[in-house]
Design a protein around this motif. Structure first.
Motif, PDB file in Angstrom:
ATOM      1  N   VAL A 150       6.186  10.812  -8.259  1.00 33.94           N
ATOM      2  CA  VAL A 150       6.880  10.285  -6.961  1.00 33.94           C
ATOM      3  C   VAL A 150       5.847   9.240  -6.393  1.00 33.94           C
ATOM      4  CG1 VAL A 150       8.192  10.525  -4.758  1.00 33.94           C
ATOM      5  CG2 VAL A 150       8.510  12.115  -6.840  1.00 33.94           C
ATOM      6  N   THR A 151       6.265   7.968  -6.061  1.00 37.48           N
ATOM      7  CA  THR A 151       5.535   7.092  -5.299  1.00 37.48           C
ATOM      8  C   THR A 151       6.064   6.277  -4.210  1.00 37.48           C
ATOM      9  OG1 THR A 151       4.380   6.484  -7.520  1.00 37.48           O
ATOM     10  CG2 THR A 151       4.147   4.958  -5.561  1.00 37.48           C
ATOM     11  N   VAL A 152       5.597   6.206  -3.176  1.00 35.67           N
ATOM     12  CA  VAL A 152       6.111   5.600  -1.915  1.00 35.67           C
ATOM     13  C   VAL A 152       5.235   4.470  -1.193  1.00 35.67           C
ATOM     14  CG1 VAL A 152       6.701   5.623   0.556  1.00 35.67           C
ATOM     15  CG2 VAL A 152       7.189   7.855  -1.086  1.00 35.67           C
ATOM     16  N   ARG A 153       5.729   3.197  -1.417  1.00 35.20           N
ATOM     17  CA  ARG A 153       4.818   1.879  -1.013  1.00 35.20           C
ATOM     18  C   ARG A 153       5.431   1.240   0.007  1.00 35.20           C
ATOM     19  NH1 ARG A 153       2.779  -1.144  -6.367  1.00 35.20           N
ATOM     20  NH2 ARG A 153       2.403   0.602  -7.582  1.00 35.20           N
TER      21      ARG A 153
ATOM     22  N   PHE B  62       1.088  -1.073   0.170  1.00 38.31           N
ATOM     23  CA  PHE B  62       0.033   0.142  -0.095  1.00 38.31           C
ATOM     24  C   PHE B  62       0.799   1.052   0.069  1.00 38.31           C
ATOM     25  CE2 PHE B  62       0.777  -1.480   4.387  1.00 38.31           C
ATOM     26  CZ  PHE B  62       1.027  -0.221   4.920  1.00 38.31           C
ATOM     27  N   GLY B  63       0.411   2.255  -0.527  1.00 41.85           N
ATOM     28  CA  GLY B  63       1.041   3.334  -0.421  1.00 41.85           C
ATOM     29  C   GLY B  63       0.524   4.503  -1.098  1.00 41.85           C
ATOM     30  N   MET B  64       1.169   5.695  -1.697  1.00 43.50           N
ATOM     31  CA  MET B  64       0.594   6.835  -2.224  1.00 43.50           C
ATOM     32  C   MET B  64       1.655   7.501  -3.138  1.00 43.50           C
ATOM     33  SD  MET B  64       0.720   9.490   1.009  1.00 43.50           S
ATOM     34  CE  MET B  64       1.657   9.034   2.450  1.00 43.50           C
ATOM     35  N   GLY B  65       1.209   8.427  -4.007  1.00 43.72           N
ATOM     36  CA  GLY B  65       1.932   8.911  -4.984  1.00 43.72           C
ATOM     37  C   GLY B  65       1.461  10.475  -5.464  1.00 43.72           C
ATOM     38  N   TYR B  66       2.485  11.110  -5.980  1.00 42.51           N
ATOM     39  CA  TYR B  66       2.059  12.536  -6.405  1.00 42.51           C
ATOM     40  C   TYR B  66       2.533  12.600  -7.672  1.00 42.51           C
ATOM     41  CZ  TYR B  66       1.294  17.369  -5.919  1.00 42.51           C
ATOM     42  OH  TYR B  66       1.030  18.745  -6.217  1.00 42.51           O
TER      43      TYR B  66
ATOM     44  N   ASN C  52       6.313  -9.649  11.257  1.00 42.62           N
ATOM     45  CA  ASN C  52       5.928  -8.938  10.010  1.00 42.62           C
ATOM     46  C   ASN C  52       7.362  -8.228   9.531  1.00 42.62           C
ATOM     47  OD1 ASN C  52       3.282  -9.462   9.943  1.00 42.62           O
ATOM     48  ND2 ASN C  52       2.495  -8.037  10.967  1.00 42.62           N
ATOM     49  N   SER C  53       7.433  -8.302   8.501  1.00 43.42           N
ATOM     50  CA  SER C  53       8.414  -7.422   7.793  1.00 43.42           C
ATOM     51  C   SER C  53       7.925  -6.554   7.150  1.00 43.42           C
ATOM     52  CB  SER C  53       9.324  -8.453   6.717  1.00 43.42           C
ATOM     53  OG  SER C  53      10.437  -7.881   6.180  1.00 43.42           O
ATOM     54  N   PHE C  54       8.814  -5.362   7.240  1.00 44.67           N
ATOM     55  CA  PHE C  54       7.957  -3.999   6.455  1.00 44.67           C
ATOM     56  C   PHE C  54       9.247  -3.665   5.691  1.00 44.67           C
ATOM     57  CE2 PHE C  54       5.744  -4.170  10.271  1.00 44.67           C
ATOM     58  CZ  PHE C  54       4.340  -3.812   9.647  1.00 44.67           C
ATOM     59  N   ASN C  55       8.943  -3.338   4.520  1.00 43.56           N
ATOM     60  CA  ASN C  55       9.891  -2.721   3.335  1.00 43.56           C
ATOM     61  C   ASN C  55       9.433  -1.715   2.537  1.00 43.56           C
ATOM     62  OD1 ASN C  55      12.107  -5.297   3.627  1.00 43.56           O
ATOM     63  ND2 ASN C  55      10.400  -6.239   3.095  1.00 43.56           N
ATOM     64  N   THR C  56      10.134  -0.568   2.701  1.00 45.70           N
ATOM     65  CA  THR C  56       9.559   0.631   2.011  1.00 45.70           C
ATOM     66  C   THR C  56      10.243   0.725   0.843  1.00 45.70           C
ATOM     67  OG1 THR C  56       9.582   1.457   4.340  1.00 45.70           O
ATOM     68  CG2 THR C  56       9.426   3.002   2.213  1.00 45.70           C
ATOM     69  N   GLU C  57       9.430   1.255  -0.572  1.00 45.04           N
ATOM     70  CA  GLU C  57       9.977   1.381  -1.657  1.00 45.04           C
ATOM     71  C   GLU C  57       9.782   2.765  -2.037  1.00 45.04           C
ATOM     72  OE1 GLU C  57       8.556   0.105  -6.252  1.00 45.04           O
ATOM     73  OE2 GLU C  57       7.737  -0.865  -4.544  1.00 45.04           O
ATOM     74  N   VAL C  58      10.651   3.482  -2.527  1.00 40.44           N
ATOM     75  CA  VAL C  58      10.260   5.088  -3.017  1.00 40.44           C
ATOM     76  C   VAL C  58      10.807   4.939  -4.561  1.00 40.44           C
ATOM     77  CG1 VAL C  58      11.215   7.152  -2.835  1.00 40.44           C
ATOM     78  CG2 VAL C  58      10.907   5.813  -0.779  1.00 40.44           C
ATOM     79  N   ALA C  59      10.043   5.510  -5.363  1.00 41.83           N
ATOM     80  CA  ALA C  59      10.316   5.537  -6.913  1.00 41.83           C
ATOM     81  C   ALA C  59       9.774   6.694  -7.159  1.00 41.83           C
ATOM     82  CB  ALA C  59       9.396   4.335  -7.528  1.00 41.83           C
ATOM     83  N   SER C  60      10.572   7.022  -8.533  1.00 41.64           N
ATOM     84  CA  SER C  60      10.100   8.493  -9.018  1.00 41.64           C
ATOM     85  C   SER C  60      10.238   8.334 -10.423  1.00 41.64           C
ATOM     86  CB  SER C  60      10.939   9.536  -8.635  1.00 41.64           C
ATOM     87  OG  SER C  60      12.546   9.219  -9.012  1.00 41.64           O
ATOM     88  N   GLY C  61       9.711   8.806 -11.416  1.00 47.31           N
ATOM     89  CA  GLY C  61       9.817   8.804 -12.920  1.00 47.31           C
ATOM     90  C   GLY C  61       9.333   9.869 -13.686  1.00 47.31           C
ATOM     91  N   LEU C  62       9.720   9.863 -14.912  1.00 46.01           N
ATOM     92  CA  LEU C  62       9.405  11.109 -15.737  1.00 46.01           C
ATOM     93  C   LEU C  62       8.538  10.245 -16.985  1.00 46.01           C
ATOM     94  CD1 LEU C  62      10.053  13.857 -16.282  1.00 46.01           C
ATOM     95  CD2 LEU C  62      11.990  13.143 -17.682  1.00 46.01           C
ATOM     96  N   SER C  63       7.464  10.925 -17.256  1.00 47.08           N
ATOM     97  CA  SER C  63       6.429  10.331 -18.387  1.00 47.08           C
ATOM     98  C   SER C  63       6.613  11.242 -19.223  1.00 47.08           C
ATOM     99  CB  SER C  63       5.288  10.035 -17.895  1.00 47.08           C
ATOM    100  OG  SER C  63       4.925   9.057 -16.776  1.00 47.08           O
ATOM    101  N   VAL C  64       6.701  11.012 -20.758  1.00 45.58           N
ATOM    102  CA  VAL C  64       6.465  11.617 -21.938  1.00 45.58           C
ATOM    103  C   VAL C  64       5.261  11.323 -22.726  1.00 45.58           C
ATOM    104  CG1 VAL C  64       7.816  12.591 -23.889  1.00 45.58           C
ATOM    105  CG2 VAL C  64       9.021  11.940 -21.971  1.00 45.58           C
ATOM    106  N   PHE C  65       4.233  12.055 -22.872  1.00 51.16           N
ATOM    107  CA  PHE C  65       3.151  11.707 -23.697  1.00 51.16           C
ATOM    108  C   PHE C  65       3.235  12.238 -24.999  1.00 51.16           C
ATOM    109  CE2 PHE C  65       2.054  12.848 -19.246  1.00 51.16           C
ATOM    110  CZ  PHE C  65       1.534  11.608 -18.901  1.00 51.16           C
ATOM    111  N   PHE C  66       3.050  11.338 -26.014  1.00 50.31           N
ATOM    112  CA  PHE C  66       3.172  11.504 -27.445  1.00 50.31           C
ATOM    113  C   PHE C  66       1.906  11.054 -28.293  1.00 50.31           C
ATOM    114  CE2 PHE C  66       5.524   7.957 -26.354  1.00 50.31           C
ATOM    115  CZ  PHE C  66       4.981   7.043 -27.662  1.00 50.31           C
TER     116      PHE C  66
END
Length: 71
Positions: free
Chosen positions: A40-43, A24-28, A57-71
């Motif tokens: 940017v997404t954090v899960r 579970f997580g959120m993004g902007y 319980n094991s908790f592992n955090t993932e942080v991802a970012s990206g750039l999208s190009v629409f064509f």
């Protein structure tokens, strides 16, 4: 701009065993112009593990970012 929530179920292979994983997580997302956006997404990935004998319980955090190009 967009704020979003993410969630899902999956499997994590660890120590030759597959474990049910909940994430579970959120993004902007920011639309920079008509054809370009940045996000940017954090899960959090959660699964049970008993590698040393005691189940926990094991908790592992993932942080991802990206750039999208629409064509």
């Amino acid at each position: 701009t967009n704020f979003y929530l993410v969630g899902g179920l999956g499997a994590t292979e660890f120590a030759d065993d597959n474990r049910l994983t909940v994430n579970f997580g959120m993004g902007y997302q920011v639309l920079l112009n008509d054809w370009l956006s940045l996000h940017v997404t954090v899960r959090e990935h959660v699964y049970k593990i008993d590698l040393l004998g005691e189940e926990k319980n094991s908790f592992n955090t993932e942080v991802a970012s990206g750039l999208s190009v629409f064509f």
